[in-house]
Enzyme design. Structure first.
Site, PDB file in Angstrom:
ATOM      1  CG  LEU A 149      -2.319  -1.313   1.155  1.00  0.00           C
ATOM      2  CD1 LEU A 149      -3.480  -1.169   2.626  1.00  0.00           C
ATOM      3  CD2 LEU A 149      -2.618  -1.104   0.457  1.00  0.00           C
ATOM      4  NE  ARG A 150       4.515   0.759  -4.038  1.00  0.00           N
ATOM      5  CZ  ARG A 150       5.052  -0.649  -4.255  1.00  0.00           C
ATOM      6  NH1 ARG A 150       5.562  -0.993  -3.224  1.00  0.00           N
ATOM      7  NH2 ARG A 150       5.006  -1.141  -5.246  1.00  0.00           N
TER       8      ARG A 150
ATOM      9  CG  ASP B 245       7.100  -9.177  -0.299  1.00  0.00           C
ATOM     10  OD1 ASP B 245       7.003 -10.717  -0.623  1.00  0.00           O
ATOM     11  OD2 ASP B 245       6.533  -8.660  -1.509  1.00  0.00           O
TER      12      ASP B 245
ATOM     13  CG  ASP C 271       3.099  -9.429  -5.052  1.00  0.00           C
ATOM     14  OD1 ASP C 271       3.284  -8.326  -4.545  1.00  0.00           O
ATOM     15  OD2 ASP C 271       4.262 -10.186  -5.625  1.00  0.00           O
TER      16      ASP C 271
ATOM     17  N   GLY D 290       6.701  -5.727 -10.923  1.00  0.00           N
ATOM     18  CA  GLY D 290       5.412  -5.098  -9.735  1.00  0.00           C
ATOM     19  C   GLY D 290       4.047  -4.774 -10.874  1.00  0.00           C
TER      20      GLY D 290
END
Lengths: 441, 262
Positions: free
Chosen positions: A81-82, A169, A322, A341
């Site tokens: 979600l940055r 991750d 992901d 991504g």
């Protein structure tokens, strides 16, 4: 009170698949009543303001779910979600809205933010932001400080602040010794580690699967053994410690085989894959479109087939997105320079319906199991079922609706989808979280 | 160029070209070679056209060749190099390319260290795109020149045995030459240390040899590639340059080279 009327209610955990009315009161599932042959209304008793109240059509807000399916809200155990750090790409709020549109009522976000989620302050920040959203957002904590792979993060502190699992991750844990202590120490707090399996000495600067195609395209390759070698290593560590382990985004046949054998041996392993690994292959790379640059990379057709079989035979327990948002300035570069991504929250369910259910790989109930009840079970989360008394997290889906993935329709702040232009079947018409309608088409 | 037969917008790689298209280019090049030997080295073929030279990677020969060709064909040229380009300043590729297109450029020539960049650009603009070398992928004009030279020296390409020697893994020239030579009927052997021969290259229809003598023995033509030092760390794929030399892949003093005309 809310009444979801005459939908096909599917709850894999309670083995329900029938046309029924779902009553919601006080944010919880109050009752599920099969629709009578004559279509007459059952009524019944539900809780309202803590008092048993006769449910009838007059005191309910009604959602018509005829010809739709009603499923437990989807749970994503792997998204980015940055926030904090890259709010230009996604925020907890924009990610939650994208999730709700995709049918998710719970998102578990990875800790590779800036700063990394490796201490209580950042966990608290995530929960403060999560509270402002309409769905559930839970953070993973880092396994090592700053995800640098050197020193264990304070699992106890993280657990106390509310992390639902641990993961490095994005920064694979290369040091076998640290992995051993991490798996061992995590047991104290009953925290599960979600492992990003990648030997970066093998993947180096690669940007696609290593194969004949990478030779043809002149792109540096990431061999499948970069993943499977680490899966093999960590299965052995888990077996040695008799510890639980979870593998994130499994992408290749070799890993599926290793995990299948490990499960037969009784090793406490679970794993997830993501929609692009059974739908897309390395052939997409021919276009040099950076939206197909994903880590682990899109593999061969045989690998995609092995992923489908793994889902079918139960080797692969769960499906995660992901979801990895990237700004167009950074993503729209040459293939080797673009970041890895694809976003996935708004397409995952439809890709599952189109490519697994429609093609006979999974039943709809099995798909829901892998996107809701299994993720809940693996990480010990609330939700994933429609049991009476459970939080009313549920999603209403129109299975027959066909749509095309378009950039302009994404709610996510980033538009880097590997599924752009693809025709999909199955659309979320409404998402309900804690008894409130959080998304409506 | 004969418009009836050439109907592609771009020249990106030899993988995409047919034998007929390759031969068409080689035949046309023949007449232009004469022009370059004249007193007045200029023809009006591209008068009024604008060509952008986008060289995002150091280049001397290819850049000079393209510029010379454009000028001798009477085109106007603008040059952009990586040090002056906005791509490095955080402008997305799409934006940069759209800006170049807004200058009403007819043809864009691109050299870049990244494989595939010319394809990404070509799919986004109406102007024609020529790939002047993309990473380790393709270098179609260098390969066309090699084909031209081989055809000139040997009279034909069909049936010739060609050995491509050296760092195959990092060579865009090797890949383009394999496509071109195969399409024109040559038999190809690639030769180099195994760590510099990429995975499954046999599937391109070539033989693989690690022994330089074996590769030379039956060859009519040798294509010798340099070590692409800039593309990888030598240490991990070959122990040292002196050991590489020991294997004689690039040694011109190797006796077995005698008698081969290239």
């Amino acid at each position: 009170m809310l009444l979801i009327k005459q939908g096909r209610v599917i709850d894999p955990q309670n083995k329900i698949d029938k046309i029924a009315d779902v009553f919601i009161a006080e944010g919880k599932i109050a009752q599920i009543n099969p629709v009578r042959k004559d279509g007459a209304f059952h009524g019944g008793v539900g809780l309202s303001n803590g008092v048993k109240t006769k449910i009838n059509r007059d005191n309910c807000e009604i959602i018509d779910a005829r010809n739709k399916v009603v499923i437990p809200g989807l749970i994503d155990i792997h998204c980015h979600l940055r926030e904090p750090g890259r709010e230009d790409e996604e925020t907890i709020s924009s990610g939650a809205e994208a999730g709700a549109k995709g049918g998710f009522t719970t998102l578990c976000c990875m800790p590779n933010t800036q700063p990394v989620i490796d201490n209580q302050e950042v966990v608290k920040f995530i929960y403060a932001k999560a509270k402002e959203t309409k769905i559930n957002v839970y953070p993973f904590g880092a396994v090592t400080e700053k995800q640098e792979g050197r020193k264990l993060a304070e699992f106890g502190e993280l657990k106390e602040a509310g992390v639902i699992g641990l993961s490095d991750d994005g920064n694979p844990l290369l040091n076998s010794g640290i992995m051993r202590w991490a798996l061992e120490y995590a047991r104290v707090f009953d925290l599960l580690i979600s492992v990003h399996s990648e030997d970066i000495n093998l993947s180096k600067n690669g940007s696609m699967n290593e194969s004949f195609l990478s030779t043809v395209l002149g792109l540096e390759g990431i061999p499948d053994i970069a993943e499977s070698i680490m899966v093999a290593r960590d299965l052995q560590i888990a077996e040695f410690l008799n510890a639980r382990i979870h593998f994130a985004h499994i992408s290749c046949q070799k890993s599926v085989e290793l995990i299948r054998e490990a499960k037969k041996k009784g090793i406490k392993v679970t794993c997830e894959t993501a929609p692009h690994y059974w739908t897309l292959t390395e052939e997409c790379t021919r276009s040099f479109d950076p939206n197909f640059k994903i880590n682990p990379p899109l593999r061969t057709r045989e690998d995609a087939e092995a992923i489908k079989q793994g889902l079918k035979n139960g080797t692969i327990d769960a499906i995660a997105t992901d979801h990895a948002p990237h700004s167009s300035e950074e993503k729209e570069l040459s293939f080797d320079k673009a970041p890895f991504g694809t976003i996935g929250l708004e397409t995952a369910l439809a890709v599952g319906i189109s490519e697994l259910v429609e093609k006979g790989i999974l039943t709809l109930s099995q798909l829901i199991e892998k996107m809701s009840s299994e993720p809940a079970r693996i990480f010990n989360l609330c939700g994933g079922n429609l049991s009476v008394g459970s939080p009313a997290d549920l999603t209403i889906v129109d299975l027959d609706k066909e749509w095309t993935v378009k950039k302009e329709n994404f709610i996510s702040r980033s538009k880097n989808s590997a599924f752009l232009g693809r025709k999909l079947k199955g659309e979320v018409v409404s998402t309900i979280c804690g008894g409130k309608v959080v998304y409506k088409k | 160029m004969n418009q009836k037969q050439w109907n592609k917008k771009d020249l990106l790689g030899l993988e995409d070209l047919s034998r007929e298209e390759i031969e068409l280019i080689l035949d046309n090049a023949q007449s232009f070679k004469e022009i370059s030997q004249r007193e007045v080295k200029k023809v009006p073929a591209l008068r009024g056209k604008t060509i952008a030279l986008l060289f995002f990677e150091p280049s001397t020969r290819t850049r000079a060749s393209f510029e010379l060709a454009a000028k001798r064909l009477s085109a106007d040229t603008i040059s952009l190099s990586s040090s002056t380009s906005s791509i490095l300043k955080g402008e997305s590729l799409l934006d940069s390319v759209k800006n170049i297109e807004a200058m009403s450029v007819d043809l864009v020539i691109i050299r870049d260290a990244s494989a595939g960049l010319p394809w990404q650009v070509a799919s986004r603009i109406a102007a024609g795109v020529i790939n002047a070398g993309d990473g380790c992928h393709e270098h179609p004009t260098q390969a066309l020149l090699d084909l031209f030279t081989i055809r000139e020296k040997k009279g034909k390409i069909e049936g010739l045995k060609v050995s491509i020697v050296g760092d195959i893994a990092h060579s865009r020239v090797a890949r383009s030459n394999i496509y071109g030579l195969k399409k024109l009927g040559a038999e190809i052997t690639v030769c180099g240390p195994s760590t510099l021969i990429p995975l499954k290259i046999e599937k391109m229809g070539v033989k693989v040899a690690y022994d330089i003598d074996e590769a030379i023995r039956e060859a009519d033509v040798l294509n010798v590639l340099r070590i692409q030092k800039e593309r990888y760390s030598i240490d991990s794929q070959i122990p040292s340059l002196r050991e590489y030399r020991r294997l004689n892949y690039a040694s011109r003093s190797n006796k077995s080279w005698a008698g081969i005309g290239f």
